[in-house]
Design a protein around this motif. Structure first.
Motif, PDB file in Angstrom:
ATOM      1  N   CYS A  46       5.536   8.888  -8.996  1.00  0.00           N
ATOM      2  CA  CYS A  46       5.136   7.485  -8.851  1.00  0.00           C
ATOM      3  C   CYS A  46       4.742   7.159  -7.414  1.00  0.00           C
ATOM      4  O   CYS A  46       3.892   6.293  -7.193  1.00  0.00           O
ATOM      5  CB  CYS A  46       6.256   6.560  -9.319  1.00  0.00           C
ATOM      6  N   ALA A  47       5.322   7.853  -6.440  1.00  0.00           N
ATOM      7  CA  ALA A  47       4.985   7.594  -5.034  1.00  0.00           C
ATOM      8  C   ALA A  47       3.503   7.865  -4.773  1.00  0.00           C
ATOM      9  O   ALA A  47       2.852   7.136  -4.020  1.00  0.00           O
ATOM     10  CB  ALA A  47       5.858   8.434  -4.108  1.00  0.00           C
ATOM     11  N   VAL A  48       2.955   8.909  -5.388  1.00  0.00           N
ATOM     12  CA  VAL A  48       1.532   9.216  -5.243  1.00  0.00           C
ATOM     13  C   VAL A  48       0.710   8.095  -5.882  1.00  0.00           C
ATOM     14  O   VAL A  48      -0.277   7.625  -5.317  1.00  0.00           O
ATOM     15  CB  VAL A  48       1.199  10.581  -5.891  1.00  0.00           C
ATOM     16  N   ILE A  49       1.146   7.656  -7.040  1.00  0.00           N
ATOM     17  CA  ILE A  49       0.463   6.569  -7.746  1.00  0.00           C
ATOM     18  C   ILE A  49       0.548   5.274  -6.943  1.00  0.00           C
ATOM     19  O   ILE A  49      -0.413   4.512  -6.875  1.00  0.00           O
ATOM     20  CB  ILE A  49       1.058   6.402  -9.162  1.00  0.00           C
ATOM     21  N   ASP A  50       1.712   5.040  -6.306  1.00  0.00           N
ATOM     22  CA  ASP A  50       1.905   3.856  -5.448  1.00  0.00           C
ATOM     23  C   ASP A  50       0.787   3.747  -4.413  1.00  0.00           C
ATOM     24  O   ASP A  50       0.235   2.671  -4.187  1.00  0.00           O
ATOM     25  CB  ASP A  50       3.237   3.928  -4.686  1.00  0.00           C
ATOM     26  N   LYS A  51       0.479   4.881  -3.797  1.00  0.00           N
ATOM     27  CA  LYS A  51      -0.544   4.880  -2.741  1.00  0.00           C
ATOM     28  C   LYS A  51      -1.910   4.512  -3.294  1.00  0.00           C
ATOM     29  O   LYS A  51      -2.653   3.776  -2.671  1.00  0.00           O
ATOM     30  CB  LYS A  51      -0.581   6.244  -2.047  1.00  0.00           C
ATOM     31  N   VAL A  52      -2.229   5.026  -4.477  1.00  0.00           N
ATOM     32  CA  VAL A  52      -3.522   4.732  -5.097  1.00  0.00           C
ATOM     33  C   VAL A  52      -3.617   3.251  -5.468  1.00  0.00           C
ATOM     34  O   VAL A  52      -4.609   2.591  -5.197  1.00  0.00           O
ATOM     35  CB  VAL A  52      -3.755   5.624  -6.336  1.00  0.00           C
ATOM     36  N   LEU A  53      -2.543   2.716  -6.072  1.00  0.00           N
ATOM     37  CA  LEU A  53      -2.544   1.319  -6.505  1.00  0.00           C
ATOM     38  C   LEU A  53      -2.266   0.330  -5.366  1.00  0.00           C
ATOM     39  O   LEU A  53      -2.570  -0.845  -5.484  1.00  0.00           O
ATOM     40  CB  LEU A  53      -1.510   1.096  -7.612  1.00  0.00           C
ATOM     41  N   GLY A  54      -1.653   0.822  -4.294  1.00  0.00           N
ATOM     42  CA  GLY A  54      -1.290  -0.069  -3.193  1.00  0.00           C
ATOM     43  C   GLY A  54      -0.105  -0.951  -3.526  1.00  0.00           C
ATOM     44  O   GLY A  54      -0.019  -2.108  -3.118  1.00  0.00           O
ATOM     45  N   VAL A  55       0.843  -0.409  -4.290  1.00  0.00           N
ATOM     46  CA  VAL A  55       2.046  -1.151  -4.687  1.00  0.00           C
ATOM     47  C   VAL A  55       3.164  -0.135  -4.917  1.00  0.00           C
ATOM     48  O   VAL A  55       2.891   1.013  -5.256  1.00  0.00           O
ATOM     49  CB  VAL A  55       1.787  -1.984  -5.972  1.00  0.00           C
ATOM     50  N   ILE A  56       4.405  -0.556  -4.740  1.00  0.00           N
ATOM     51  CA  ILE A  56       5.536   0.306  -5.084  1.00  0.00           C
ATOM     52  C   ILE A  56       5.821   0.086  -6.563  1.00  0.00           C
ATOM     53  O   ILE A  56       6.090  -1.039  -6.992  1.00  0.00           O
ATOM     54  CB  ILE A  56       6.785  -0.014  -4.235  1.00  0.00           C
ATOM     55  N   MET A  57       5.709   1.155  -7.337  1.00  0.00           N
ATOM     56  CA  MET A  57       5.964   1.056  -8.771  1.00  0.00           C
ATOM     57  C   MET A  57       7.392   0.582  -9.008  1.00  0.00           C
ATOM     58  O   MET A  57       8.321   1.002  -8.321  1.00  0.00           O
ATOM     59  CB  MET A  57       5.766   2.412  -9.462  1.00  0.00           C
ATOM     60  N   CYS A  58       7.542  -0.256  -9.989  1.00  0.00           N
ATOM     61  CA  CYS A  58       8.845  -0.778 -10.360  1.00  0.00           C
ATOM     62  C   CYS A  58       9.647   0.325 -11.048  1.00  0.00           C
ATOM     63  O   CYS A  58       9.107   1.062 -11.874  1.00  0.00           O
ATOM     64  CB  CYS A  58       8.627  -1.962 -11.305  1.00  0.00           C
ATOM     65  N   LYS A  59      10.922   0.460 -10.674  1.00  0.00           N
ATOM     66  CA  LYS A  59      11.813   1.388 -11.369  1.00  0.00           C
ATOM     67  C   LYS A  59      12.358   0.630 -12.575  1.00  0.00           C
ATOM     68  O   LYS A  59      12.877  -0.473 -12.442  1.00  0.00           O
ATOM     69  CB  LYS A  59      12.961   1.814 -10.444  1.00  0.00           C
ATOM     70  N   ASN A  60      12.193   1.197 -13.754  1.00  0.00           N
ATOM     71  CA  ASN A  60      12.609   0.571 -15.009  1.00  0.00           C
ATOM     72  C   ASN A  60      13.663   1.451 -15.658  1.00  0.00           C
ATOM     73  O   ASN A  60      13.362   2.589 -16.023  1.00  0.00           O
ATOM     74  CB  ASN A  60      11.422   0.452 -15.961  1.00  0.00           C
ATOM     75  N   LEU A  61      14.873   0.940 -15.804  1.00  0.00           N
ATOM     76  CA  LEU A  61      15.956   1.721 -16.385  1.00  0.00           C
ATOM     77  C   LEU A  61      16.423   1.067 -17.673  1.00  0.00           C
ATOM     78  O   LEU A  61      16.716  -0.133 -17.708  1.00  0.00           O
ATOM     79  CB  LEU A  61      17.117   1.818 -15.393  1.00  0.00           C
ATOM     80  N   PHE A  62      16.477   1.856 -18.746  1.00  0.00           N
ATOM     81  CA  PHE A  62      16.941   1.362 -20.037  1.00  0.00           C
ATOM     82  C   PHE A  62      18.384   1.819 -20.208  1.00  0.00           C
ATOM     83  O   PHE A  62      18.662   3.008 -20.318  1.00  0.00           O
ATOM     84  CB  PHE A  62      16.039   1.885 -21.151  1.00  0.00           C
ATOM     85  N   LEU A  63      19.293   0.862 -20.197  1.00  0.00           N
ATOM     86  CA  LEU A  63      20.729   1.134 -20.159  1.00  0.00           C
ATOM     87  C   LEU A  63      21.440   0.564 -21.381  1.00  0.00           C
ATOM     88  O   LEU A  63      20.914  -0.329 -22.055  1.00  0.00           O
ATOM     89  CB  LEU A  63      21.331   0.509 -18.899  1.00  0.00           C
ATOM     90  N   CYS A  64      22.655   1.046 -21.620  1.00  0.00           N
ATOM     91  CA  CYS A  64      23.485   0.482 -22.682  1.00  0.00           C
ATOM     92  C   CYS A  64      24.948   0.615 -22.301  1.00  0.00           C
ATOM     93  O   CYS A  64      25.307   1.371 -21.401  1.00  0.00           O
ATOM     94  CB  CYS A  64      23.217   1.176 -24.019  1.00  0.00           C
TER      95      CYS A  64
END
Length: 181
Positions: A46-64
């Protein structure tokens, strides 16, 4: 990776859940930029993608919880460490763990590696509790997957909180995560 405005010109070869996400965003009038890439399975990807999009990707955790009676979708900055104990105390839920891939598919119509706030459009029963780290609400832009991990999007954070979440019937519970040792 290239940047594109909005949905792909052709949906050939794309999963129905991804197309459904673009249809929903179009219906709500939410503009986004997008990039396609190899499966993003780690935050390093995601860090590589962050640079392309110019945003820090949101971390999404599905918990129970241990009994699997309560499910949570936690959204937090992608560069922040997750501490189960820190979250458990704030939401009064002991023994949090990652939910199973089967539950992810059942409630969000998403597979591991593609968890995203966009999956809430598939939770018609509102079985999931949405938790959002307060650091996300003031960010100008929001990065997430369109329910698949081979594409990523950037949109205005205000559009998530003012258009998308109300449309899917969700009000987030804000949490304060420090994420430090």
């Amino acid at each position: 990776m290239e940047l594109y405005n909005g949905r792909p010109d052709s949906c050939e070869g794309r999963l129905e859940r991804e197309i459904r996400t673009y249809d929903y965003l179009d219906k709500l009038g939410i503009e986004f930029t997008r990039t396609d890439h190899n499966a993003a399975e780690t935050m390093e990807d995601c860090a590589v993608i962050d640079k392309v999009l110019g945003v820090i990707m949101c971390k999404n955790l599905f918990l129970c919880n241990r009994q699997k009676t309560n499910f949570y979708l936690l959204l937090m900055p992608g560069d922040k460490k997750f501490k189960t104990k820190e979250l458990s105390a704030q939401i009064n839920a002991a023994r949090l763990s990652f939910a199973s891939p089967e539950d992810m598919l059942k409630y969000l119509d998403i597979e591991p590696g593609a968890v995203s706030v966009m999956g809430l459009m598939n939770d018609k029963e509102h079985a999931i509790k949405l938790l959002v780290d307060e650091d996300l609400k003031d960010a100008a832009d929001f990065g997430c997957h369109p329910c698949v991990n081979t594409s990523s999007m950037k949109m205005k954070t205000a559009d998530i909180f003012e258009k998308f979440l109300p449309a899917v019937g969700y009000t987030p519970q804000f949490v304060h995560l420090v994420g430090e040792d």
